[in-house]
Design a protein around this motif. Structure first.
Motif, PDB file in Angstrom:
ATOM      1  N   ILE A   1       6.883 -14.279  43.470  1.00  0.00           N
ATOM      2  CA  ILE A   1       8.250 -13.820  43.618  1.00  0.00           C
ATOM      3  C   ILE A   1       8.046 -12.406  44.313  1.00  0.00           C
ATOM      4  O   ILE A   1       8.595 -12.064  45.557  1.00  0.00           O
ATOM      5  N   ALA A   2       7.206 -11.396  44.038  1.00  0.00           N
ATOM      6  CA  ALA A   2       7.040 -10.159  44.310  1.00  0.00           C
ATOM      7  C   ALA A   2       6.303 -10.256  45.785  1.00  0.00           C
ATOM      8  O   ALA A   2       6.555  -9.318  46.709  1.00  0.00           O
ATOM      9  N   GLN A   3       5.461 -11.414  45.792  1.00  0.00           N
ATOM     10  CA  GLN A   3       4.692 -11.073  47.207  1.00  0.00           C
ATOM     11  C   GLN A   3       5.810 -11.917  48.230  1.00  0.00           C
ATOM     12  O   GLN A   3       5.304 -11.755  49.510  1.00  0.00           O
ATOM     13  N   LEU A   4       6.624 -12.515  48.026  1.00  0.00           N
ATOM     14  CA  LEU A   4       7.503 -12.947  49.116  1.00  0.00           C
ATOM     15  C   LEU A   4       7.998 -12.020  49.965  1.00  0.00           C
ATOM     16  O   LEU A   4       8.202 -12.328  51.350  1.00  0.00           O
ATOM     17  N   GLU A   5       8.143 -10.788  49.467  1.00  0.00           N
ATOM     18  CA  GLU A   5       8.606  -9.687  50.506  1.00  0.00           C
ATOM     19  C   GLU A   5       7.809  -9.507  51.515  1.00  0.00           C
ATOM     20  O   GLU A   5       8.257  -9.128  52.778  1.00  0.00           O
ATOM     21  N   VAL A   6       6.414  -9.742  51.492  1.00  0.00           N
ATOM     22  CA  VAL A   6       5.605  -9.344  52.734  1.00  0.00           C
ATOM     23  C   VAL A   6       5.072 -10.811  53.159  1.00  0.00           C
ATOM     24  O   VAL A   6       4.513 -10.982  54.319  1.00  0.00           O
ATOM     25  N   THR A   7       5.162 -12.053  52.524  1.00  0.00           N
ATOM     26  CA  THR A   7       4.406 -13.200  53.094  1.00  0.00           C
ATOM     27  C   THR A   7       5.504 -14.237  53.521  1.00  0.00           C
ATOM     28  O   THR A   7       5.221 -14.934  54.226  1.00  0.00           O
TER      29      THR A   7
END
Length: 464
Positions: A368-374
């Motif tokens: 979920i945290a990586q959704l910001e950049v991916t």
């Protein structure tokens, strides 16, 4: 004796003509500050001479007409620029408000999105931590409030525009009806051979206002009456008949209808010009696109987070969505107003990707945290932050364009107004010159009459 009577008549016409000319100059001076007033001039005409013996003897002078200084070309140019100025004016107020809503400060929706994903990043360092889980839920709630706040503010801007439209329609109808009344008055006066200068000035001034507000177009019919229509050809004034504009509610907005000759017609955007065109374009096109983009961002973000969150496990070992599922909304529900965290307890935050490793596992929180950049929003190549930044840029660019266009249209309108005033307006210096000229003419006529009178008395005494 007959020649003296003819001279007496010539002196009388000269006296009356100079007196009338002085009255016209006085009227010009009195209206030097009257908006829309056109300078009036006495048109002098020599009275046809009569045959007297072997000579043609003049019969004096008369005022054949009172004309006004008027340029159709300048008037048309001013009307055209007034329309452009009105369009940009109609956009200006709402753009100022939207610049405030879609600001580039540190406290906007983009910063709330960053804080939300930062909270998930913090959770990855301590997936079982109560405080971190509470912060994730809190940031999710604040994110929903940020979406809702923007939506509410856009609604307020639209409501203010609707209120302004409703308040201006009554004034517009009065002006439209006044043009029809002036048409009748001008026709009545000029059919007798006179010139209705004052009524024409009033009509021109109203047309300028209607051009700025509605973008009206005008043409003169075969009776000499000024007909007025909307840009798309819908009639507002036909001779002495005036149409009426009304507002009709359409959902939360208002639209316009035209009543004329017993018929009621909807007024679409393409039939509008001036200020109303600018306002309706902002409300129904520009703001509608922003709302669609905001809804797209809300749906995309919540779906992406829910997809990853529902694949993870909370401390209670269950799988569930983090946000309200947008697919459950009704057709009238607004996605950007329904970004809501549906978890009721911090233990339901799904940080773990493996149920057996919960609550210490952070696999789901990492995704979920990586959704910001991916993650990429919709069919674009933008992250959540960039997608919103594009919305902010769109508002900023349009506001800058509007500032330049408004300034340019205003300057052009002022220049044309000055050109019109220079051509048709009253110059006190010129009026004073004319006043002296007609005053000298009046005094000379009076002296001439006095001389003729003395000659007639002398002649009568000789006969006596």
């Amino acid at each position: 004796m007959t020649s003296l009577l003819n001279a007496l008549n010539s002196g009388k016409t000269s006296l009356l003509t100079n007196q009338k000319s002085i009255e016209i100059v006085g009227n010009n001076i009195a209206n030097v500050n009257t908006e829309g007033y056109s300078r009036q001039r006495a048109e002098l005409m020599q009275i046809p001479a009569v045959n007297f013996g072997d000579f043609f003897i003049g019969q004096g002078v008369a005022v054949s007409d009172v004309s006004r200084d008027y340029s159709l070309f300048i008037s048309r140019q001013l009307q055209s620029k007034s329309i452009e100025f009105g369009v940009e004016t109609g956009k200006s107020g709402s753009l100022t408000e939207m610049e405030r809503i879609f600001n580039v400060s540190e406290d906007n929706l983009a910063s709330q999105i960053n804080d939300f994903f930062d909270a998930w990043q913090e959770l990855t360092t301590n997936p079982s931590g109560q405080v971190e889980r509470d912060v994730v839920m809190q940031r999710g709630q604040l994110l929903g409030e940020a979406f809702s706040s923007i939506t509410d503010q856009l609604d307020t801007v639209a409501q203010n525009m609707n209120t302004e439209i409703i308040s201006e329609v009554e004034t517009l109808n009065e002006k439209i009806a006044e043009v029809a009344r002036l048409n009748d008055r001008i026709n009545l006066v000029e059919i007798s051979g006179q010139t209705a200068n004052s009524a024409r000035d009033q009509r021109d001034l109203i047309i300028k206002d209607l051009s700025e507000t509605l973008g009206v177009q005008t043409y003169t019919d075969n009776r000499g009456m000024l007909n007025v229509q909307l840009p798309g050809g819908m009639p507002l004034v036909q001779g002495g008949i005036a149409a009426t504009i009304s507002t009709v509610p359409t959902g939360t907005d208002v639209n316009l209808q035209l009543q004329i000759a017993g018929s009621t017609l909807d007024i679409p955007l393409e039939n509008l010009g001036g200020k109303f065109k600018g306002m309706f374009e902002m409300r129904d096109v520009f703001m509608a696109d922003l709302r669609n983009d905001l809804n797209t961002l809300a749906v995309d973000l919540t779906d992406a987070v829910n997809l990853e969150h529902s694949g993870g496990y909370g401390s209670d070992g269950l799988q569930r969505n983090f946000f309200l599922d947008m697919a459950t909304l009704g057709p009238t529900d607004v996605p950007s107003r329904n970004v809501r965290v549906i978890l009721t307890d911090a233990s339901q935050v799904a940080a773990a990707g493996n149920i057996e490793a919960a609550p210490g596992d952070n696999e789901a929180a990492l995704r979920i945290a990586q959704l910001e950049v991916t993650h990429r929003v919709g069919t674009t190549n933008d992250t959540f932050d960039n997608f919103f930044s594009q919305m902010v840029a769109t508002v900023g660019i349009e506001a800058s364009r509007n500032d330049l266009a408004l300034s340019g249209a205003k300057d052009a309108t002022i220049q044309l107004q000055n050109l019109r005033d220079g051509y048709s307006g009253v110059s006190l210096e010129e009026e004073m010159i004319d006043l002296i000229q007609y005053q000298r003419g009046f005094e000379s006529s009076a002296k001439f009459l006095s001389t003729v009178d003395e000659m007639m008395n002398a002649l009568l005494q000789l006969k006596g």
